[in-house]
Design an enzyme around this catalytic site. Structure first.
Site, PDB file in Angstrom:
ATOM      1  N   SER A 181      47.345  49.835  32.058  1.00  0.00           N
ATOM      2  CA  SER A 181      46.387  49.889  33.159  1.00  0.00           C
ATOM      3  C   SER A 181      46.953  50.522  34.424  1.00  0.00           C
ATOM      4  O   SER A 181      46.263  50.593  35.439  1.00  0.00           O
ATOM      5  CB  SER A 181      45.895  48.476  33.477  1.00  0.00           C
ATOM      6  OG  SER A 181      46.989  47.599  33.568  1.00  0.00           O
ATOM      7  N   THR A 197      45.229  46.075  37.644  1.00  0.00           N
ATOM      8  CA  THR A 197      45.940  46.878  38.644  1.00  0.00           C
ATOM      9  C   THR A 197      47.170  46.149  39.157  1.00  0.00           C
ATOM     10  O   THR A 197      47.171  44.927  39.216  1.00  0.00           O
ATOM     11  CB  THR A 197      44.975  47.086  39.826  1.00  0.00           C
ATOM     12  OG1 THR A 197      43.889  47.845  39.337  1.00  0.00           O
ATOM     13  CG2 THR A 197      45.624  47.767  40.994  1.00  0.00           C
ATOM     14  N   THR A 257      46.751  52.138  39.910  1.00  0.00           N
ATOM     15  CA  THR A 257      46.006  51.772  38.702  1.00  0.00           C
ATOM     16  C   THR A 257      45.535  53.004  37.936  1.00  0.00           C
ATOM     17  O   THR A 257      45.420  54.094  38.516  1.00  0.00           O
ATOM     18  CB  THR A 257      44.762  50.948  39.096  1.00  0.00           C
ATOM     19  OG1 THR A 257      44.172  50.377  37.932  1.00  0.00           O
ATOM     20  CG2 THR A 257      43.714  51.792  39.793  1.00  0.00           C
ATOM     21  N   ARG A 310      34.912  58.483  37.967  1.00  0.00           N
ATOM     22  CA  ARG A 310      34.769  57.154  38.569  1.00  0.00           C
ATOM     23  C   ARG A 310      36.045  56.771  39.343  1.00  0.00           C
ATOM     24  O   ARG A 310      37.149  56.907  38.854  1.00  0.00           O
ATOM     25  CB  ARG A 310      34.501  56.112  37.478  1.00  0.00           C
ATOM     26  CG  ARG A 310      34.323  54.674  37.998  1.00  0.00           C
ATOM     27  CD  ARG A 310      35.618  53.884  37.944  1.00  0.00           C
ATOM     28  NE  ARG A 310      35.390  52.465  38.272  1.00  0.00           N
ATOM     29  CZ  ARG A 310      36.386  51.598  38.478  1.00  0.00           C
ATOM     30  NH1 ARG A 310      37.630  51.975  38.389  1.00  0.00           N
ATOM     31  NH2 ARG A 310      36.124  50.345  38.773  1.00  0.00           N
ATOM     32  N   THR A 338      42.565  42.963  42.541  1.00  0.00           N
ATOM     33  CA  THR A 338      42.525  43.466  41.175  1.00  0.00           C
ATOM     34  C   THR A 338      41.227  42.979  40.535  1.00  0.00           C
ATOM     35  O   THR A 338      40.599  42.041  41.025  1.00  0.00           O
ATOM     36  CB  THR A 338      43.749  42.996  40.361  1.00  0.00           C
ATOM     37  OG1 THR A 338      43.690  43.562  39.045  1.00  0.00           O
ATOM     38  CG2 THR A 338      43.811  41.492  40.254  1.00  0.00           C
ATOM     39  N   GLY A 339      40.843  43.642  39.462  1.00  0.00           N
ATOM     40  CA  GLY A 339      39.597  43.246  38.812  1.00  0.00           C
ATOM     41  C   GLY A 339      38.544  44.321  38.956  1.00  0.00           C
ATOM     42  O   GLY A 339      38.883  45.492  39.171  1.00  0.00           O
TER      43      GLY A 339
HETATM   44  N1  ASP Z   1      40.450  47.322  40.362  1.00  0.00           N
HETATM   45  C1  ASP Z   1      40.683  48.311  39.354  1.00  0.00           C
HETATM   46  C2  ASP Z   1      39.520  49.236  39.297  1.00  0.00           C
HETATM   47  O1  ASP Z   1      38.394  48.792  39.380  1.00  0.00           O
HETATM   48  C3  ASP Z   1      40.893  47.753  37.991  1.00  0.00           C
HETATM   49  C4  ASP Z   1      41.773  46.566  37.864  1.00  0.00           C
HETATM   50  O2  ASP Z   1      42.188  45.954  38.808  1.00  0.00           O
HETATM   51  O3  ASP Z   1      42.081  46.187  36.745  1.00  0.00           O
HETATM   52  O4  ASP Z   1      39.727  50.408  39.106  1.00  0.00           O
END
Ligand code: ASP
Length: 330
Positions: free
Chosen positions: A88, A190, A208, A218, A241-242
């Protein structure tokens, strides 16, 4: 026990009790048992996820020998960017649905300077390119082809970031995915990181490969200053993150720092930012967002929507992983 991967797959969430706002429930027994230091002394490094311990180690080596927070935070996340097994971040990161590995990163210095790259291809260390955007251009964000041209002009080498393992996983995804980007994929984590150096100065970084199998073009929250990460050296810093879309809609990291400016502890600020996300998203049970935060005193906080978010804190000479408390109960 929840792993980072399986909790993000919210297919299993049927058994989770719904909450109407944010509760303060611990997400795991481990959290209740493990007490983090209430007042961590400087220096300090905090990173999202358990793999953050490796980033913290690299940062700690710099911080404890008088190095600057900015150098430490960059060196820290570079360890994760260079790890081909991390799917990731950096090399080995999951590609978009067309098979391109596109990386996002941002960095912020104690003096308020910041730099960012979005959808950068072929470069293992987007965080270092983001730092050069900050230091060598009059701009804050460079994207796509322009970011790549800038990186190559600065001497970065073009590399293939799609590892054999990532390519195989993508080929497997294509079989059933019908080319549809999904918000609740389980493969996105991330690294967001915050450091405080011996002078008490704070820096932050976030890097990330973004949402796995995303649409081409995107960009999530991670490279957006104030969304994926924000630092105000007078107050503190935060990183997220997320699901980036949910963080972008609320400008989550800026929100956490502003809440701390207005008197909240890092923990309270992370909880309120998650509560805002929960309140604004009817589908909050289908995704994860987690925040980490630190204030000028070296107090830390972390909170997430779902169970399963953890973070690594190097403070008082100890580098440990903690499970964050969360909004939803098991
Ligand atoms: N926040 C990151 C994104 O949406 C992904 C992640 O944190 O896993 O690109």
């Amino acid at each position: 026990m929840f792993t980072r991967r399986n909790f993000l797959n919210r297919a299993a969430l049927g058994s989770l009790a719904a909450v109407s706002g944010v509760g303060l429930s611990a997400c795991s027994d481990a959290h209740a048992k493990e007490e983090k230091p209430a007042d961590a002394v400087k220096p300090l490094a905090i990173s999202t996820w358990d793999f953050g311990t490796k980033a913290n180690e690299a940062a700690w080596a710099i911080l404890t020998t008088g190095g600057k927070a900015l150098d430490a935070v960059e060196a820290g996340v570079m360890v994760i960017e260079a790890d081909p097994l991390n799917t990731s971040v950096g090399i080995g990161g999951a590609p978009d649905r067309d098979g391109h590995v596109t990386l996002d990163a941002c960095i912020m210095a104690p003096d308020g300077g910041c730099g960012s790259v979005c959808a950068l291809e072929h470069i293992v260390h987007p965080i270092s390119v983001a730092r050069m955007v900050m230091e060598k251009t009059p701009h804050v964000i460079l994207v796509g082809e322009g970011a790549l041209e800038f990186a190559l002009a600065q001497g970065f080498k073009k590399e293939n970031l799609l590892t054999e393992a990532s390519r195989k996983a993508w080929e497997a995804w294509k079989i059933n995915a019908k080319y549809e980007p999904k918000i609740n994929v389980e493969v996105h984590d991330t690294i967001g990181m915050l450091t405080i150096d011996q002078n008490g100065d704070i820096a932050g970084a976030c890097t990330t490969s973004g949402l796995a199998y995303k649409m081409r073009g995107r960009v999530g929250d991670s490279p957006i200053i104030g969304a994926g990460m924000f630092v105000d050296n007078e107050v503190g810093g935060a990183a997220a993150t997320g699901l980036g879309e949910a963080v972008l809609r609320t400008l989550g990291s800026f929100l956490v720092v502003e809440l701390m400016r207005n008197g909240k502890s890092p923990q309270e600020a992370c909880e309120e930012a998650v509560a805002r996300i929960v309140k604004k998203h009817k589908n909050y049970k289908d995704f994860q967002v987690g925040f980490i935060a630190v204030n000028k005193q070296g107090q830390t906080g972390a909170f997430s929507v779902q169970p399963g978010f953890n973070y690594a804190l190097f403070a008082n000479g100890e580098n440990k992983v903690y499970d964050a408390a969360c909004s939803m109960t098991k």
